[in-house]
Scaffold this active site. Sequence first.
Site, PDB file in Angstrom:
ATOM      1  N   ARG A 114      51.477  44.730   2.232  1.00 14.25           N
ATOM      2  CA  ARG A 114      51.009  46.027   2.272  1.00 14.25           C
ATOM      3  C   ARG A 114      49.605  46.128   1.443  1.00 14.25           C
ATOM      4  NH1 ARG A 114      56.100  46.815   1.532  1.00 14.25           N
ATOM      5  NH2 ARG A 114      57.316  47.731   2.906  1.00 14.25           N
ATOM      6  N   LYS A 136      35.637  47.651   8.034  1.00 14.24           N
ATOM      7  CA  LYS A 136      36.801  47.844   9.231  1.00 14.24           C
ATOM      8  C   LYS A 136      37.302  46.534   9.553  1.00 14.24           C
ATOM      9  CE  LYS A 136      34.030  50.311  12.254  1.00 14.24           C
ATOM     10  NZ  LYS A 136      33.684  50.992  13.533  1.00 14.24           N
ATOM     11  N   GLU A 178      21.376  43.852  15.735  1.00  9.64           N
ATOM     12  CA  GLU A 178      21.727  44.649  14.781  1.00  9.64           C
ATOM     13  C   GLU A 178      20.613  44.853  13.713  1.00  9.64           C
ATOM     14  OE1 GLU A 178      24.446  46.304  15.172  1.00  9.64           O
ATOM     15  OE2 GLU A 178      25.383  45.032  16.678  1.00  9.64           O
ATOM     16  N   LYS A 211      23.580  49.634   5.664  1.00  5.35           N
ATOM     17  CA  LYS A 211      25.025  49.824   6.062  1.00  5.35           C
ATOM     18  C   LYS A 211      25.548  50.445   4.847  1.00  5.35           C
ATOM     19  CE  LYS A 211      28.977  48.491   8.432  1.00  5.35           C
ATOM     20  NZ  LYS A 211      29.548  47.669   9.407  1.00  5.35           N
ATOM     21  N   GLU A 221      34.770  56.741   8.854  1.00  2.00           N
ATOM     22  CA  GLU A 221      34.112  57.221  10.298  1.00  2.00           C
ATOM     23  C   GLU A 221      34.701  58.430  10.655  1.00  2.00           C
ATOM     24  OE1 GLU A 221      34.700  54.171  13.120  1.00  2.00           O
ATOM     25  OE2 GLU A 221      32.801  53.819  13.426  1.00  2.00           O
ATOM     26  N   ARG A 225      29.034  58.044  10.153  1.00  3.71           N
ATOM     27  CA  ARG A 225      28.927  56.364  10.367  1.00  3.71           C
ATOM     28  C   ARG A 225      28.666  56.032  11.838  1.00  3.71           C
ATOM     29  NH1 ARG A 225      33.046  52.252   7.073  1.00  3.71           N
ATOM     30  NH2 ARG A 225      32.895  50.418   8.441  1.00  3.71           N
ATOM     31  N   ASN A 229      26.225  53.253  15.435  1.00  2.00           N
ATOM     32  CA  ASN A 229      26.244  52.957  17.126  1.00  2.00           C
ATOM     33  C   ASN A 229      24.987  53.148  17.548  1.00  2.00           C
ATOM     34  OD1 ASN A 229      29.032  52.038  16.666  1.00  2.00           O
ATOM     35  ND2 ASN A 229      29.736  54.330  17.256  1.00  2.00           N
ATOM     36  N   HIS A 232      24.120  51.334  20.785  1.00  2.00           N
ATOM     37  CA  HIS A 232      25.263  50.497  21.327  1.00  2.00           C
ATOM     38  C   HIS A 232      26.001  51.456  22.635  1.00  2.00           C
ATOM     39  CE1 HIS A 232      25.059  48.430  17.507  1.00  2.00           C
ATOM     40  NE2 HIS A 232      25.962  47.723  17.944  1.00  2.00           N
ATOM     41  N   HIS A 236      27.000  48.755  25.161  1.00  2.00           N
ATOM     42  CA  HIS A 236      28.348  48.563  25.439  1.00  2.00           C
ATOM     43  C   HIS A 236      28.748  48.703  26.747  1.00  2.00           C
ATOM     44  CE1 HIS A 236      32.509  50.229  25.816  1.00  2.00           C
ATOM     45  NE2 HIS A 236      32.923  49.051  25.233  1.00  2.00           N
ATOM     46  N   HIS A 248      25.722  40.062  22.986  1.00  2.00           N
ATOM     47  CA  HIS A 248      25.815  41.473  22.250  1.00  2.00           C
ATOM     48  C   HIS A 248      24.650  42.077  21.653  1.00  2.00           C
ATOM     49  CE1 HIS A 248      27.670  44.886  20.359  1.00  2.00           C
ATOM     50  NE2 HIS A 248      27.042  44.474  19.124  1.00  2.00           N
TER      51      HIS A 248
END
Length: 342
Positions: A114, A136, A178, A211, A221, A225, A229, A232, A236, A248
């Site tokens: 955990r 994340k 990025e 960031k 998020e 946040r 993107n 993106h 994407h 990417h």
Amino acid sequence: MIEVRVPLPGDRSYPVVVGRGCVDRLADGLAAELPRAKRAAVVTQAGVGVAVDPGIEHRVFEVPDGEAAKALSTIEDLCRGFASWGLTRGDVVVGVGGGVVTDVAGFAAASYHRGVPVVHVATTLLAQVDAAIGGKTGVNLPEGKNLVGAFWQPSLVLCDTATLDTLPEREMRCGLGEVAKYHFLGGPDGDGVALDDLDFDARVARCVEIKAEVVAADEREAGRRAVLNYGHTLGHAIETTGRYDLRHGEAVAVGLVYAAELGLALGRIDGDRVAEHRRVVAGYGLPGRLPDGADPDGLMAVMARDKKALDGLTFALDGPAGVEVVAGVDADVVRSTLEAVR
Ligand code: NAD
């Protein structure tokens, strides 16, 4: 060496160290941040080739290469390995690699017992400016990317820019997209120097700082946040619709120029700001237009997915107050603006 702190509530703030050779600070960093850890489970890939010395008893756990390694079966293998070695919650998991490694090492650490502390040694540009920062973690399912995961903040991140010397050129390009994005998210640094005028290490550190600011404002998020993107949405869609030979970061670069053109079409920014997007993207050697044969209908279908067409589409868009999330963008404008990046 440059140290950036990711400010989080409670005692969860953590340092990110950027610089050539900072991997040598791992043992001292672990002793300072996690003084009670007795063992370190080092998670890495054969191809990473970065040796680390945690300064405490450690064992190396290798995971496979590529996106396919981001699977629940990898998490099971890691956790079983941790259990048979006797790793406890007081110990530490150290991820050494790119975003695939930091995502699986982070999620295994979040799940095992955990929650075991995790430290990242980020060895790709993408991991240094993005994946290793912000907590994340997760893996893919056959149904989609990153569908299972957890928010699990690291205790320390080391971004050793010397490790990038062995990174293939195409992997560098993933990260450069990025970096180009951060140019428009953060503005100049504290001394008023624009991102692309900083030397390489300072630029990586500034990306981390930008960031960190966004993550601190919206750890889970819930809203802000989503500005991360920026570029993106189309990026994407390009990655999803075609078998184009694009990395990417290259798809994100096209997405950044497109987002600027969309901002112009909506009256949010002027032509000079669009030109700045094109200049920054080109400056990193990245493409600013769609690959030949890109299908506007297919791109629209992906961009509109899960969105009610009547409400319009949602984009992160530049504007007078900087990049913000804008809902309800008219689908006809979204579609016609694709011509500006053809
Ligand atoms: P990657 O982790 O697959 O690394 C690319 C390749 O480079 C791999 O083959 C790896 O073994 C190799 N490599 C790593 N370091 C090296 C080095 N120093 N020298 C030579 N080779 C090296 O790819 P990536 O671009 O780093 O990460 C992509 C992943 O990151 C995606 O799965 C994406 O979903 C994830 N990601 C996560 C977040 C987040 O916030 N968690 C953010 C962005 C991306």
